[in-house]
Each structure stands twice: as structure tokens, then as C-alpha cells.
Design a protein around this motif. Structure first.
Motif, PDB file in Angstrom:
ATOM      1  N   GLU A   2      27.469  47.927  42.904  1.00  0.00           N
ATOM      2  CA  GLU A   2      28.073  47.824  41.579  1.00  0.00           C
ATOM      3  C   GLU A   2      28.296  46.361  41.192  1.00  0.00           C
ATOM      4  O   GLU A   2      28.072  45.973  40.046  1.00  0.00           O
ATOM      5  N   ILE A  33      13.981  51.338  42.712  1.00  0.00           N
ATOM      6  CA  ILE A  33      15.280  51.724  42.139  1.00  0.00           C
ATOM      7  C   ILE A  33      15.912  52.737  43.089  1.00  0.00           C
ATOM      8  O   ILE A  33      15.430  53.867  43.201  1.00  0.00           O
ATOM      9  N   SER A  34      16.964  52.345  43.769  1.00  0.00           N
ATOM     10  CA  SER A  34      17.582  53.244  44.745  1.00  0.00           C
ATOM     11  C   SER A  34      18.567  54.195  44.064  1.00  0.00           C
ATOM     12  O   SER A  34      18.967  53.978  42.924  1.00  0.00           O
ATOM     13  N   GLN A  35      18.947  55.246  44.791  1.00  0.00           N
ATOM     14  CA  GLN A  35      19.950  56.186  44.267  1.00  0.00           C
ATOM     15  C   GLN A  35      21.261  55.457  43.964  1.00  0.00           C
ATOM     16  O   GLN A  35      21.893  55.697  42.947  1.00  0.00           O
ATOM     17  N   VAL A  38      20.980  53.593  40.695  1.00  0.00           N
ATOM     18  CA  VAL A  38      21.063  54.470  39.526  1.00  0.00           C
ATOM     19  C   VAL A  38      22.524  54.820  39.250  1.00  0.00           C
ATOM     20  O   VAL A  38      23.005  54.751  38.118  1.00  0.00           O
ATOM     21  N   GLU A  39      23.249  55.164  40.319  1.00  0.00           N
ATOM     22  CA  GLU A  39      24.663  55.502  40.176  1.00  0.00           C
ATOM     23  C   GLU A  39      25.455  54.317  39.629  1.00  0.00           C
ATOM     24  O   GLU A  39      26.255  54.454  38.704  1.00  0.00           O
ATOM     25  N   ALA A  40      25.205  53.154  40.207  1.00  0.00           N
ATOM     26  CA  ALA A  40      25.970  51.963  39.827  1.00  0.00           C
ATOM     27  C   ALA A  40      25.656  51.543  38.385  1.00  0.00           C
ATOM     28  O   ALA A  40      26.560  51.153  37.644  1.00  0.00           O
ATOM     29  N   GLU A  43      27.551  53.815  36.149  1.00  0.00           N
ATOM     30  CA  GLU A  43      28.985  53.481  36.167  1.00  0.00           C
ATOM     31  C   GLU A  43      29.256  52.246  35.298  1.00  0.00           C
ATOM     32  O   GLU A  43      30.176  52.224  34.492  1.00  0.00           O
ATOM     33  N   GLU A  49      24.343  59.219  35.468  1.00  0.00           N
ATOM     34  CA  GLU A  49      23.244  58.815  36.352  1.00  0.00           C
ATOM     35  C   GLU A  49      21.967  59.567  36.011  1.00  0.00           C
ATOM     36  O   GLU A  49      20.864  59.050  36.171  1.00  0.00           O
ATOM     37  N   SER A  50      22.111  60.797  35.507  1.00  0.00           N
ATOM     38  CA  SER A  50      20.909  61.537  35.123  1.00  0.00           C
ATOM     39  C   SER A  50      20.195  60.857  33.960  1.00  0.00           C
ATOM     40  O   SER A  50      18.972  60.862  33.881  1.00  0.00           O
ATOM     41  N   TYR A  53      18.340  57.929  35.340  1.00  0.00           N
ATOM     42  CA  TYR A  53      17.168  58.437  36.053  1.00  0.00           C
ATOM     43  C   TYR A  53      16.086  58.872  35.064  1.00  0.00           C
ATOM     44  O   TYR A  53      14.902  58.620  35.276  1.00  0.00           O
ATOM     45  N   THR A  57      12.386  57.339  35.116  1.00  0.00           N
ATOM     46  CA  THR A  57      11.190  58.133  35.415  1.00  0.00           C
ATOM     47  C   THR A  57      10.220  58.159  34.234  1.00  0.00           C
ATOM     48  O   THR A  57       9.073  58.550  34.383  1.00  0.00           O
ATOM     49  N   LEU A  64      10.861  54.812  42.311  1.00  0.00           N
ATOM     50  CA  LEU A  64      12.154  55.407  42.666  1.00  0.00           C
ATOM     51  C   LEU A  64      12.313  55.664  44.152  1.00  0.00           C
ATOM     52  O   LEU A  64      13.293  56.237  44.582  1.00  0.00           O
TER      53      LEU A  64
ATOM     54  N   GLY B 185      26.964  64.896  30.639  1.00  0.00           N
ATOM     55  CA  GLY B 185      25.730  64.129  30.870  1.00  0.00           C
ATOM     56  C   GLY B 185      25.071  64.442  32.200  1.00  0.00           C
ATOM     57  O   GLY B 185      24.434  63.582  32.799  1.00  0.00           O
ATOM     58  N   ALA B 186      25.243  65.676  32.660  1.00  0.00           N
ATOM     59  CA  ALA B 186      24.711  66.025  33.981  1.00  0.00           C
ATOM     60  C   ALA B 186      23.198  66.103  33.987  1.00  0.00           C
ATOM     61  O   ALA B 186      22.564  65.845  35.000  1.00  0.00           O
ATOM     62  N   ILE B 187      22.620  66.480  32.844  1.00  0.00           N
ATOM     63  CA  ILE B 187      21.173  66.648  32.793  1.00  0.00           C
ATOM     64  C   ILE B 187      20.557  65.724  31.759  1.00  0.00           C
ATOM     65  O   ILE B 187      21.241  65.262  30.850  1.00  0.00           O
ATOM     66  N   SER B 188      19.284  65.491  31.925  1.00  0.00           N
ATOM     67  CA  SER B 188      18.580  64.579  31.036  1.00  0.00           C
ATOM     68  C   SER B 188      17.102  64.956  31.038  1.00  0.00           C
ATOM     69  O   SER B 188      16.645  65.685  31.914  1.00  0.00           O
ATOM     70  N   PHE B 191      10.972  62.333  33.722  1.00  0.00           N
ATOM     71  CA  PHE B 191       9.510  62.131  33.754  1.00  0.00           C
ATOM     72  C   PHE B 191       8.909  62.242  32.355  1.00  0.00           C
ATOM     73  O   PHE B 191       9.643  62.312  31.367  1.00  0.00           O
ATOM     74  N   GLY B 199      16.253  67.668  33.997  1.00  0.00           N
ATOM     75  CA  GLY B 199      16.734  67.686  35.372  1.00  0.00           C
ATOM     76  C   GLY B 199      17.860  66.700  35.593  1.00  0.00           C
ATOM     77  O   GLY B 199      18.385  66.101  34.651  1.00  0.00           O
ATOM     78  N   THR B 200      18.189  66.540  36.864  1.00  0.00           N
ATOM     79  CA  THR B 200      19.296  65.661  37.243  1.00  0.00           C
ATOM     80  C   THR B 200      18.725  64.445  37.963  1.00  0.00           C
ATOM     81  O   THR B 200      17.567  64.455  38.366  1.00  0.00           O
ATOM     82  N   ALA B 201      19.564  63.433  38.146  1.00  0.00           N
ATOM     83  CA  ALA B 201      19.136  62.242  38.869  1.00  0.00           C
ATOM     84  C   ALA B 201      18.678  62.645  40.265  1.00  0.00           C
ATOM     85  O   ALA B 201      19.411  63.320  40.992  1.00  0.00           O
ATOM     86  N   PHE B 202      17.469  62.250  40.631  1.00  0.00           N
ATOM     87  CA  PHE B 202      16.910  62.523  41.958  1.00  0.00           C
ATOM     88  C   PHE B 202      16.966  64.004  42.333  1.00  0.00           C
ATOM     89  O   PHE B 202      17.090  64.351  43.494  1.00  0.00           O
ATOM     90  N   ARG B 723      34.360  58.240  42.597  1.00  0.00           N
ATOM     91  CA  ARG B 723      34.951  57.110  41.891  1.00  0.00           C
ATOM     92  C   ARG B 723      36.224  57.520  41.163  1.00  0.00           C
ATOM     93  O   ARG B 723      36.861  56.704  40.525  1.00  0.00           O
TER      94      ARG B 723
END
Lengths: 150, 755
Positions: A2, A33-35, A38-40, A43, A49-50, A53, A57, A64, B185-188, B191, B199-202, B723
Motif C-alpha cells: 500500500e 500485477i500481483s493480487q 490489485v487490493e492495494a 484501497e 479490487e474487482s 482487476y 484484464t 496478472l 463493487g464485488a463484481i466487475s 477480460f 467476475g471477481t478479482a482473480f 482492513r
């Protein structure tokens, strides 16, 4: 992580439009780009984070997964595609046991596709760690990888 | 604004979209991505129209009306265009049934084929007859898909409560926008091109990316891509019964979808719901529901008829009177049930009926949001999610919370005290307002913060969540008075307000003490499970000479009873709850009571009559309500004389402060929510939230086993990096067995890895 992202953000004019420059910044330092990243980024920018991502993508520029020791890039440009690039990719994907865009669990190889390597006359081509191999058959491609794995 | 749509004159306010204007004048324009209440998107291209003076075919769902606009919605060019667009869309969606020449006349005998693993057509789709694509194909008049079919066989993603079948997704983005609307904001979209999907992150599980399972995405999905598993193959409902959610005091209205005398699932009736209202009401269909009365014979509870059970209960209770007896109930029950238990306790037993719902001074949600300034204590996203969501739009939102709760994240000012010091912060605010020196020693909030926020709070509405202790309520009531503002204490249960109006909370603590001291010999417990909420009560309760329990399950408390009456579920009775503003909210019968179960109020009335009492002969719940409303108002609990406790100083020998907080996924003692398999799944571990920095220094990651050790004892738990918690604080879901390590809600603990 972060803290790194916040430092990268400092150099940008603001949060508005910062997502892609931040992703680029992370990729140029980490190589992917690490997990965590993406989270940081989510934040720091106050987005989910989605969503981060989703943007990462969308652009083929972003990677990724952590690149492997050896990076295999198979060309799927028009010329290579017609001359059997897809067969190369399928064969490599099967022998490495990973879909394109991933890294083998042992971290040895990562497999990627590229749009053109600039040597269409030698189609189909692949590049391994920057070295371009042309006029390949799937079996030759597999043999090149197998040699590296020894 | 005046405009002409297909030669019809239309007048609509500015800001209306062309599509909305057309709909209002009865002109139907197809569309799959547009959805009332969601941001316009213009992605599906089916609502294209022609507008004089505008080039091309603008999408009517994104086009705002202009004065004098002339719109055409059905020119041959448009009809053609829509057909080709829909055809392209269907080339990537199973369409056999949609354009089948026998569509709608398909053999009933094909139904069992729904068990095939992949949805090939409507007959195999969980949303059959509830699908917007089906309607759209009809509206557009598409008869054939001539483009080659691009079949996809992407993996179906299973989540708690619902599944996502990407092969049925048309990428309209409604679910993504609905999720944004709920601030999750769970989904987006992820690709691109043929790989594009939602889908979701990763591809993480939904619960790890902020999903709260409110089901808004399922509600808006136009196809079978998102479908709830409950009532998956039951088809459409024959009617939807509007009733009130039986969980928290937000009193959301929910729609019970019914067909053939059975409850299929819950539908949103255009409002926001949370996971409990949307997916958590299936407990009434749990196979362990009580079907017959039970009577204890030779030490065992055995099934009996109503006459026998009522006679045994009447005879048993008749031996006691006055202080030897008590009735315990809760704000889970209807007004009618509460009133009759109270009347039974006073008229028949010469005693009182109590409920844990002491103080509840509600306010209608719309008044809450229109308040200029709102001060919130408590984690409403866990206890009253829909109220919490509404409060996000308050103009000046001040939150007092040790954790970065959903509302703290959305607030304009967030005061973050050390856990357990919330009341002291309210006291400090009160002192700052009257220009006294706020004593901030050990609170974790600095003087500047207090001094800055105090002037913003004049006239503020102070909202206290049901997870706050009495000290916070008392401090808040004094603060609200000083601010010349309004105090809102949210009740725990759907009808806490009703129980509170009836004055049932006043003697609750004393009654529980009397049970501990063995002063009470007999009890009648209805719609309350104290043996689960307070396991230490099991022993005193089993020491009672005679115990009658009335519930829908054989609860931990019911297992101790002499007689158990099977009650009807919330979906099987007519009745009322008292809403946040004291108004009556209807509970409507959607299905018949299960087996031999009966409505609570009726059982109590029958028991009273069996005991020879008069005045219990009611024709129906309406006459009970009439009598209740004719009663004089009861005194409310007294906050004036309460003396605030001095919170304990955190001791030095422990590194962390553990705070136990209620969870969205487990309501109250969990009697009802633990019967929902997916809610059980979401609470399967004793998750302990750890700040990422702390986790790093402790060397633990999400999912690691840990041991929490306090002065009182130790428990095993599972870490979850979050967090939401600040450094030095751990959050754990409130569970009854936490008394192994703590007495209140906050204690000091040490943490180590479980090896």
C-alpha cells in the motif's frame, strides 16, 4: 504494498485517471500485477479490487501472474495464426499444463500470446526469453522447451 | 418538457429519458440492459429509436428528453435493426426454445430434462418464464436465429445462495451496476472480446471481495445467468404476498413468491433487501420444524394431540401464581402474540411477561435520511443493513466506531475510539458542546477531532445500533438532549418496537436474575431461545418445576420444557409488527400453518381458556389488535437515573483488544439463521479479523488457525486479514460460547499461531 502504491500516486496529478498509470507502475517494478497490488490499488483509489482487476484484464499489456524463469511467447498474429500458431500454443499449453497467461506452479515457465513478433516471413514463430524461433512445428516447439527444462 | 413519440403527445419532467417517457405513455420499447433504479448504460442497443434532427439511431435509455423532440420507435429500419442486434445476441445464448416454432406449446413431459448439466434452452433454464430475453424475443418479433451459434462452455460459478452461469450471460452489466448501487463493487466486467464476462478479482469467491449476498444482482439479471438456488426449478409463482421481513428492526417489506400452497422464494418488491430477508427466510421450510405438540412423559418429550398438551400445560401452570411464574418472549413475535402473552401473564398468572427488547425508539427511514446531521454508533451494515445503506446518503454523517465499518468508510467524520470506549466518546462530545474540558484519556480519539466535530452536530439525529450496550444508549440519550436533536435507538428484532411499546423490556434483567436465583418455579417461553443466547441459563431453566415453550423449532430451550407447543411461521400467520415510527406493519399469511402448528396468539388464547380464564375468546388476530390498541400506553424504560459504568483500562500484558460484534450472517442467537445451510457456510469458522500489518508481524495469513488467550481462558479461531480492524484490534463474530474468554463484548487477548 500500500505504501508503494501511495508513493506511485504521489507522482501523479491525482486519483482521477490514476488507475492505469498505477497498474503500469506496478508492472514495471514487479514485472506483473500481483493480487496484493490489485487490493492495494483498490484501497488507495477507493474502488473495489474487482474493478481494478476488470481494468487490468481488459488491456493485454498487463500481466496478472508472476512471470516464470523462462518466458515463452507464442505469436498469434495473422500470418502465424494461418501458418499454425494456434497449434503451437495448444501443444505448449498441454505440455506445460497451463493455459496461456499463466505460470507453471514450479515457477519455471510462463506462457503468453503476442500479436506479432515482427518476423512474419518465418511464421509460425515463438520467442523464448527474447530469442525468436521460426518455421516451427508443434513438436519442435515442445523440444525447445524440453531442452530448457533439463 | 413536451415531445412527440410515435405521433403521441407526451409531457414529462426534464431529466426523463426518452425510453421512460415512451413507457409512461404506454409505448413499449425493448431493452435488456436498462433497469429502473440503475444508472443508464446503453449497452444492449435494443432500445434504439429515431429522433428528428439527430443522426443515426440513439439509444432511448440514455437519451434525455428535449423540448419539441419528435421520436419514432417503430420504423421499419428500427425493427430490422433490433432483430439483427437481438439475433447477434442470441448467437451467443442458448436460443433453441426462444425461436422454436412450437415455443410455448412444448410438451409438459420435457420438464424432467431440466436435470441436464448445461442449459441448452428455456426448458432447461432456472429462470424459465421469469426471463427478460423471452419477453424481448416476443416483443421484437424475432422468429429465427440464422447466425451460426457460438456455443460456450464456461464453468458455472457456485456461490452461497446463487449460481452464475456465464454461458447464459448477455453482458448487460445490470448486476455490476446493481452491486455498485449497493456500494459493494464485488463484481466487475473482466477480460475482453469473446473472453469477456462478469467476475471477481482473480476469480476469488464472492465472500472474499466484499459481497454481502444481498441478491440485488440476482433480482436484476434478465436471464438465467444469475439464479437463486432456492426454488430453482419451481418455475414462476402464482402470486406474491407482500409481508414484513422477520429479522431486524429495519422492517423491510418482502414479497413471498407462492405457488400451489408452497413458498418458493423471496422476491424484492422494488426495495433493497439484505441477505437475511432475501435468502434467510427459508428456515420456515426446515424439515426440523415442530409439527405436533410435545409432552414430557417419563423424562422424554413425546408427540401429543393439542387437547392433551393444552390440558397438561394448563394443569401444570395452574399450580403457580405471581412471582413464582414468568413469561418470556421477544420482539420476534407479532403484536397480537405479545399482547396476549402479556395479558395471559397478568390476568391468568398474576405476573408479568418480559422481553429483552428494552428500548427502541425508532424513526422512519425517510426521516432519518432527510436529517441534516446524523451521528451513528454501531455497525449497521451487520445489524440493520438496509438502514445502514440508506444512511450512507445522509448529508453530514458522523460515525463513532472502533472499526472501519461500512458507514465509517462512507462518513464525513469518523471518530475511531479504542473498542469499549464508545460511550466515553459520546460523553466527551457532550462536554465539548457545553464547553467543558473533554476528558480523552485512553479513548484513542484526540481533542482536536472532538472539538472539530462538535459544532457540526447541533440538532443532529443520534442513531444507536442494536449492538450497543446500555451505557452507549444512555450517553447517546444525554448527548441528543444537549444537541437538541433526536435519539433513535434501533431495536434488535423486527418487533422490538412492539415489545417496547408494551413495556415488556422493563423487568427483563430482573426476571433473568430471578431465574438464576431459583425464585421462579414455572415459566412460559414464547418465540425466545434464552438457553441458546445464554448457555449459562440452561441449568437454572432445567431446574424449573414447570416450563412451557412455544416455538417453531425444538430449540435448546424447548428441549428443557415440560410441554412444547408448535407455533406457525411468520409466513403462515396474519398479524402486525410495530414499525420504526410506531406505525403498524402487516404480516400476511402466504401459506397454511405447517402440519398441526398454530399461530402464537391462538395457542396462548387457547391455553388461557383451558385454564378457565375469560376475555380470551377472539375471532381472529384483528380483534386481538383492536383490544391491544384500546389499552393505555405503558411506561418506557427509564434512562435518566442510569449511572454510566467506568470502562476498564486496557491492561498492558495483552497485545490485542478483542471485540465481539454481531454478524450479518447470524441473527440473534442464531436459532433461525443457523437453519439456512449457506448462512451456516458463511459462518463455518470462528473468523477473527486481523489488520494486515498485525498479521505480517505475527506471521499469519488468512485462514491460519490461531489461539486467542485472555485472563479468563483461551479459544481456537481462524484468522482473516481485514482492513476493517485497526492495528491492535481483533474482531470476532458475536457467539454465545465466547463466554469462555470474555464477559462483555471487549477484552484483552494475546494471539499466537495454532500449531
Amino acid at each position: 504494498m500500500e505504501a508503494k502504491i501511495r508513493a506511485l500516486l504521489e507522482e501523479l496529478p491525482g486519483k482521477e485517471g490514476a488507475l492505469i498509470p498505477l497498474l503500469q507502475g506496478v508492472q514495471s517494478t514487479l514485472g506483473y500485477i500481483s493480487q496484493d497490488a490489485v487490493e492495494a490499488i483498490g484501497e488507495v483509489l477507493g474502488i473495489s479490487e474487482s474493478e481494478v482487476y476488470g481494468v487490468a484484464t481488459f488491456y493485454s499489456e498487463f500481466r496478472l501472474f508472476e512471470p516464470g524463469e523462462h518466458q515463452v511467447k507464442v505469436c498469434l498474429g495473422t500470418s502465424c495464426y494461418l501458418k499454425g500458431g494456434r497449434e503451437l500454443l495448444e501443444r505448449l499449453s498441454r505440455s506445460l499444463g497451463i493455459p496461456p497467461g499463466r505460470t507453471t506452479p514450479d515457477g519455471r515457465f510462463s506462457l503468453e500470446t503476442v500479436a506479432c513478433l515482427g518476423c512474419c516471413s518465418r511464421s509460425p514463430v515463438m520467442a523464448v526469453d527474447g530469442v525468436v524461433y521460426g518455421n516451427l512445428t508443434p513438436l519442435q516447439a515442445k523440444a525447445i522447451i524440453a531442452d530448457l527444462d533439463e | 418538457m413536451h415531445l412527440k413519440i410515435d405521433d403521441v403527445d407526451v409531457d414529462v419532467p426534464a431529466g426523463t429519458t426518452v425510453k421512460e417517457a415512451a413507457m409512461q405513455s404506454g409505448i413499449r420499447i425493448p431493452g435488456l440492459c436498462d433497469y429502473s433504479g440503475l444508472k443508464p448504460y446503453g449497452g444492449c442497443r435494443l432500445c434504439l429509436v429515431e429522433i428528428e434532427g439527430i443522426r443515426g439511431f440513439p439509444s432511448s435509455c440514455t437519451m434525455p428528453v428535449n423540448e419539441g423532440m419528435v421520436v419514432r420507435t417503430g420504423t421499419p429500419a428500427l425493427l430490422d435493426l433490433r432483430k439483427s442486434i437481438l439475433e447477434m445476441l442470441l448467437s451467443e445464448h442458448p436460443s433453441n426454445c426462444l425461436t422454436c416454432e412450437r415455443a410455448g406449446r412444448c410438451d409438459e413431459a420435457r420438464e424432467p430434462m431440466r436435470k441436464v448439466p448445461q442449459t441448452m434452452g428455456c426448458r432447461y433454464c432456472p429462470k424459465d418464464q421469469r426471463c427478460a430475453l423471452q419477453e424481448t424475443v416476443e416483443l421484437v418479433g424475432l422468429e429465427k436465429v440464422e447466425l451460426p451459434h457460438i456455443g460456450s462452455s464456461k464453468q458455472v460459478v457456485h456461490s452461497p445462495f446463487f449460481d452464475r452461469d456465464p454461458n447464459l450471460c448477455i453482458l448487460c452489466g445490470r448486476c455490476v451496476r446493481a452491486c455498485e448501487e449497493r456500494f459493494a463493487g464485488a463484481i466487475s466486467f473482466i477480460f475482453r472480446g469473446f473472453e469477456a464476462g462478469i467476475g471477481t478479482a482473480f476469480e476469488k469467491p464472492l465472500e472474499e471481495v466484499g459481497c454481502r449476498f444481498c441478491g440485488a444482482c440476482v433480482d436484476v439479471c434478465p436471464t438465467g445467468a444469475l439464479a437463486e438456488r432456492a426454488g430453482r426449478w419451481t418455475g414462476p409463482s402464482s402470486n406474491v404476498v407482500l409481508t414484513t421481513c422477520p429479522f431486524c428492526s429495519a422492517n423491510c417489506q418482502i414479497g413471498l413468491e407462492v405457488a400451489g400452497g408452497k413458498l418458493l422464494r423471496v422476491a424484492s418488491v422494488g426495495n433493497n433487501l439484505c441477505v437475511r430477508g432475501r435468502f434467510g427466510t427459508g428456515f420456515v421450510q426446515d424439515p426440523s420444524r415442530l409439527k405436533l405438540p410435545l409432552v414430557r412423559k417419563n423424562g422424554k418429550l413425546v408427540e401429543a394431540g393439542w387437547d392433551e398438551a393444552l390440558a397438561v400445560a394448563a394443569e401444570g401452570l395452574a399450580r403457580y401464581t405471581g412471582e413464582q411464574f414468568t413469561a418470556i418472549t421477544s420482539g420476534v413475535c407479532t403484536n397480537e402474540a405479545l399482547y396476549l402473552v402479556q395479558k395471559f401473564a397478568s390476568k391468568v398468572m398474576n405476573s408479568v411477561a418480559v422481553a429483552p427488547d428494552a428500548i427502541s425508539s425508532g424513526i422512519k427511514p425517510e426521516d432519518l435520511i432527510s436529517a441534516d446531521s446524523v451521528l451513528v454508533v454501531g455497525d449497521l451494515a451487520e445489524t440493520n443493513p438496509v438502514t445502514g445503506l440508506a444512511l450512507r446518503s445522509a448529508k453530514n454523517l458522523v460515525v463513532v466506531s472502533p472499526l472501519k465499518t461500512d458507514l465509517a468508510g462512507a462518513s464525513s467524520t469518523w471518530l475511531a475510539p479504542v473498542p469499549g470506549q464508545e460511550a466515553s466518546v459520546l460523553v466527551a462530545l457532550n462536554r465539548a458542546i457545553s464547553n467543558d474540558d473533554p476528558d480523552l484519556n485512553g479513548l484513542g480519539v484526540n481533542e482536536e477531532e472532538i472539538r472539530n466535530v462538535a459544532p457540526l452536530l447541533a440538532g443532529a439525529t443520534v442513531v444507536i445500533g442494536p449492538d450497543c450496550c446500555t451505557d452507549v444508549v444512555v450517553a447517546a440519550s444525554r448527548l441528543a438532549k444537549a444537541l437538541k436533536g433526536r435519539l433513535v435507538v434501533l431495536g434488535t428484532n423486527c418487533n422490538s418496537q412492539g415489545a417496547s411499546i408494551l413495556g415488556m423490556g422493563r423487568d427483563y434483567q430482573e426476571t433473568i436474575q430471578a431465574i438464576f436465583q431459583g425464585k421462579i418455579k414455572a415459566a412460559y417461553i414464547m418465540g425466545s431461545n434464552p438457553a441458546r443466547a445464554m448457555p449459562e441459563l440452561v441449568e437454572p431453566l432445567s431446574g424449573l418445576e414447570f416450563l412451557v415453550v412455544q416455538d417453531i423449532f425444538l430449540t435448546e430451550t424447548a428441549k428443557l420444557a415440560s410441554v412444547v407447543f408448535p407455533a406457525a411461521g411468520f409466513d403462515e400467520v396474519d398479524g402486525t409488527y410495530s414499525g420504526p415510527g410506531g406505525e403498524l406493519l402487516r404480516l400476511k399469511k402466504a401459506v397454511e400453518p405447517l402440519a398441526r402448528s398454530r399461530p402464537d396468539w391462538q395457542i396462548t388464547a387457547e391455553l388461557a381458556i383451558k385454564m378457565g380464564a375469560v376475555g380470551f375468546d377472539f375471532e381472529g388476530p384483528e380483534s386481538v389488535l383492536d383490544e391491544m390498541q384500546a389499552q393505555p400506553a405503558q411506561n418506557q424504560a427509564d434512562l435518566e437515573s442510569y449511572v454510566l459504568k467506568v470502562p476498564e483500562e486496557p491492561s498492558d500484558n495483552a497485545h490485542f483488544i478483542l471485540t465481539a460484534c454481531p454478524s450479518l450472517y447470524s441473527f440473534g442467537s442464531g436459532t433461525r439463521t443457523s437453519r439456512i445451510p449457506d448462512l451456516r457456510y458463511l459462518t463455518r469458522e470462528r473468523w477473527t479479523e486481523v489488520n494486515p500489518e498485525d498479521a505480517k508481524s505475527l506471521g499469519i495469513s488468512s485462514g491460519d488457525g490461531i489461539v486467542l488467550e485472555s485472563n479468563k481462558g483461551s479459544i481456537k479461531a481462524v484468522s482473516r486479514i481485514s482492513r476493517r480492524v485497526p492495528r491492535g484490534v481483533l474482531r470476532i463474530d458475536l457467539q454465545s460460547d465466547l463466554d469462555m474468554i470474555m464477559d462483555g463484548r471487549v477484552c484483552n487477548v494475546g494471539v499466537k499461531r495454532d500449531v
